[in-house]
Design an enzyme around this catalytic site. Structure first.
Site, mmCIF file in Angstrom:
data_model
loop_
_atom_site.group_PDB
_atom_site.id
_atom_site.type_symbol
_atom_site.label_atom_id
_atom_site.label_comp_id
_atom_site.label_asym_id
_atom_site.label_seq_id
_atom_site.Cartn_x
_atom_site.Cartn_y
_atom_site.Cartn_z
ATOM 1 N N ASP A 185 0.682 -1.334 -0.078
ATOM 2 C CA ASP A 185 -0.004 -0.020 -0.010
ATOM 3 C C ASP A 185 0.892 1.409 -0.027
ATOM 4 O O ASP A 185 0.503 2.183 -0.886
ATOM 5 C CB ASP A 185 -0.770 0.004 1.109
ATOM 6 C CG ASP A 185 -1.856 -1.343 1.320
ATOM 7 O OD1 ASP A 185 -1.605 -2.121 0.614
ATOM 8 O OD2 ASP A 185 -2.538 -1.313 2.139
ATOM 9 N N GLU A 414 2.355 -9.875 11.457
ATOM 10 C CA GLU A 414 1.903 -9.104 10.099
ATOM 11 C C GLU A 414 3.176 -8.831 9.533
ATOM 12 O O GLU A 414 3.393 -9.077 8.482
ATOM 13 C CB GLU A 414 1.016 -7.856 10.380
ATOM 14 C CG GLU A 414 0.358 -7.693 9.092
ATOM 15 C CD GLU A 414 -0.532 -6.367 9.369
ATOM 16 O OE1 GLU A 414 -0.446 -5.866 10.494
ATOM 17 O OE2 GLU A 414 -1.005 -5.825 8.528
HETATM 18 C C1 9WN Z 1 -6.012 -2.352 2.452
HETATM 19 C C2 9WN Z 1 -5.094 -7.742 4.554
HETATM 20 C C3 9WN Z 1 -4.441 -6.423 3.414
HETATM 21 C C4 9WN Z 1 -3.264 -7.053 2.785
HETATM 22 C C5 9WN Z 1 -2.638 -5.733 2.308
HETATM 23 C C6 9WN Z 1 -2.205 -4.890 3.323
HETATM 24 C C7 9WN Z 1 -3.376 -4.480 4.251
HETATM 25 C C8 9WN Z 1 -5.503 -3.171 3.807
HETATM 26 C C9 9WN Z 1 -5.341 -2.035 4.773
HETATM 27 O O1 9WN Z 1 -4.008 -5.607 4.857
HETATM 28 O O2 9WN Z 1 -4.089 -3.514 3.118
HETATM 29 O O3 9WN Z 1 -6.405 -3.521 1.563
HETATM 30 O O4 9WN Z 1 -6.197 -1.957 5.444
HETATM 31 O O5 9WN Z 1 -4.347 -1.585 5.123
HETATM 32 O O6 9WN Z 1 -1.373 -3.958 2.922
HETATM 33 O O7 9WN Z 1 -1.479 -6.191 1.443
HETATM 34 O O8 9WN Z 1 -3.809 -7.902 1.799
HETATM 35 O O9 9WN Z 1 -4.343 -8.405 5.022
#
Ligand code: 9WN
Length: 450
Positions: A185, A414
């Site tokens: 992100d 994570e």
């Molecule tokens: C937005 C769920 C997801 C991962 C992504 C990670 C994070 C979300 C957030 O969490 O993104 O999609 O709310 O930050 O960056 O890679 O799939 O684990």
């Protein structure tokens, strides 16, 4: 000291296997697995693919279910949405939630389900690869349940969407149109492209993530304001790729490498269901040529993302640029160059706890903040798989050992601060546990070589 070297059957391995399985059981909702009960209480697209890769060693049937639940939320235009919302989770538990995306109405023309609420953007296409590996874990059970014939048309439609509407540059690669799409992100690679985006007003949204995580480990409010603006524009244009004036349009190496690896898996799936594998193989070969032609930098010895708004390559060195190691048939000279980059000062294999998400030597590197430096387990798993496929067994073995030691020590964090190995983000994170289970299953990714 705990060591997971060379074997899959020792006391530390057994205890890690047990605790990883418990994480997945605890995060199972009845039809799919949430990444984390608190921070991410819905189903995420690429998470589910990684989760299925671990679940296949516990229950191939459940792994199939995980993928099929996701696929049942696919839109008519072929896109697999990046979040499938669980209607029993209270509004406000996650931002942006269903009220923001409004998939059933804003996504109607693109074929969003009127019944299942989803987001409108996508995530990296690991699904066909996951489906093939899930099938391979227990082919008899898969055949009994008709798994591949059911998922094949959906996966083929998904790839058609990415290779069609999403080839915004016209050069044979899929583009991402939001920083959430490549899954990395707030990578510094997106900073210049994001700086062009007018942030949404600060008071116009309420973040839910900061209730569960430390603000220093998460994207900033300004990042969120730009994420909101981009998603709002896409939504207000009906999630129509041709109509939306995409201010963020990027060809990302990892996204495309995973599409290629999945296209080869789709060829295997096609063969298994009696369909024609030829078009899938030809598409994979053409996309590999496009990936190398458009994104490979022989001087930096890494793949760089390309910003389609400026037309220029993005200079930053991200772990995304190493992930093409997983592309079957990648020229050996490129594979060797990537392995050297991984050992070099920017990614520090052997000198940090796990592959960092971003260049250790760059001024923008931040070892705590999400995708701006911390080590993540899914990208480490992909790099490990790619190294194994390239015959870089020593490096692959080292990465496997680092992965399992770090997953164990951090309680399936994570992500990690690369130099200290300290846990960041939340604990008991599903893909960390799932991919640990996968690595425990075999000393080196034995199914990686084609
Ligand atoms: C937005 C769920 C997801 C991962 C992504 C990670 C994070 C979300 C957030 O969490 O993104 O999609 O709310 O930050 O960056 O890679 O799939 O684990």
């Amino acid at each position: 000291m705990t060591t997971f070297a060379e074997t899959t059957a020792t006391a530390p391995c057994d205890s890690l296997r047990r605790s990883a399985t418990q994480v997945l059981l605890g995060n199972w909702t009845g039809a799919a697995t949430v990444p984390s009960r608190a921070l991410y209480p819905h189903q995420w697209s690429w998470d589910s693919a990684f989760i299925a890769l671990g679940l296949r060693h516990v229950s191939p049937r459940r792994a199939q279910r995980e993928l099929e639940t996701l696929l049942s939320a696919q839109w008519g235009d072929g896109r697999i949405p990046h979040i499938v919302f669980n209607p029993s989770v209270p509004d406000g538990a996650y931002f942006p939630g269903p009220d923001f995306w409004r998939s059933a109405t804003a996504g109607r023309a693109a074929g969003a389900s009127p019944f299942i609420q989803t987001s409108g953007i996508v995530q990296p296409p690991v699904h066909a690869l996951a489906a093939w590996l899930v099938h391979a874990a227990d082919p008899a059970e898969s055949r009994r349940r008709g798994f591949l014939p059911r998922v094949y048309p959906r996966l083929a439609a998904w790839h058609r969407y990415l290779g069609g509407a999403r080839d915004l540059g016209g050069g044979g690669l899929a583009s991402v149109v939001h920083p959430w799409e490549p899954g990395l992100d707030n990578s510094p690679c997106w900073d210049a492209a994001l700086a062009r985006i007018e942030p949404a007003p600060m008071g116009s949204f309420v973040r839910a993530d900061l209730r569960h995580g430390s603000a220093a480990d998460r994207p900033t409010d300004l990042d969120y304001a730009r994420y909101v603006r981009l998603a709002t524009t896409y939504r207000d244009h009906g999630y129509d790729d041709a109509r939306t004036p995409h201010a963020f349009a990027i060809e990302d190496p990892s996204f495309n490498a995973l599409l290629i690896a999945s296209e080869y898996a789709l060829a295997d799936i096609a063969e298994a269901v009696g369909a024609d594998a030829g078009p899938h193989r030809r598409r994979a070969e053409a996309a590999t040529a496009a990936l190398i032609g458009r994104l490979w930098d022989p001087v930096d010895a890494i793949f760089h993302a390309r910003d389609l708004v400026t037309g220029a390559a993005i200079a930053g060195h991200s772990v995304s640029g190493l992930i093409p190691l997983v592309v079957p048939g990648l020229p050996a000279t490129i594979g060797k160059a990537l392995a050297r980059t991984l050992h070099g000062p920017r990614f520090g294999l052997g000198r940090v706890h796990l592959v960092p998400s971003y260049d250790l030597t760059a001024p923008e590197f931040d070892g705590n903040r999400y995708w701006r430096g911390p080590s993540w387990f899914n990208t480490a798993w992909l790099v490990h798989r790619g190294l194994a496929a390239q015959g870089e067994e020593e490096a692959a073995g080292l990465l496997r050992e680092q992965f399992l030691t770090s997953a164990h020590r951090s309680e399936f964090a994570e992500y990690l601060e690369p130099y200290t190995g300290d846990a960041r983000g939340i604990l008991r994170f599903s893909w960390t546990a799932a991919l640990a289970l996968d690595l425990l299953h075999a000393p080196v990714a034995q199914d990686a070589a084609r």
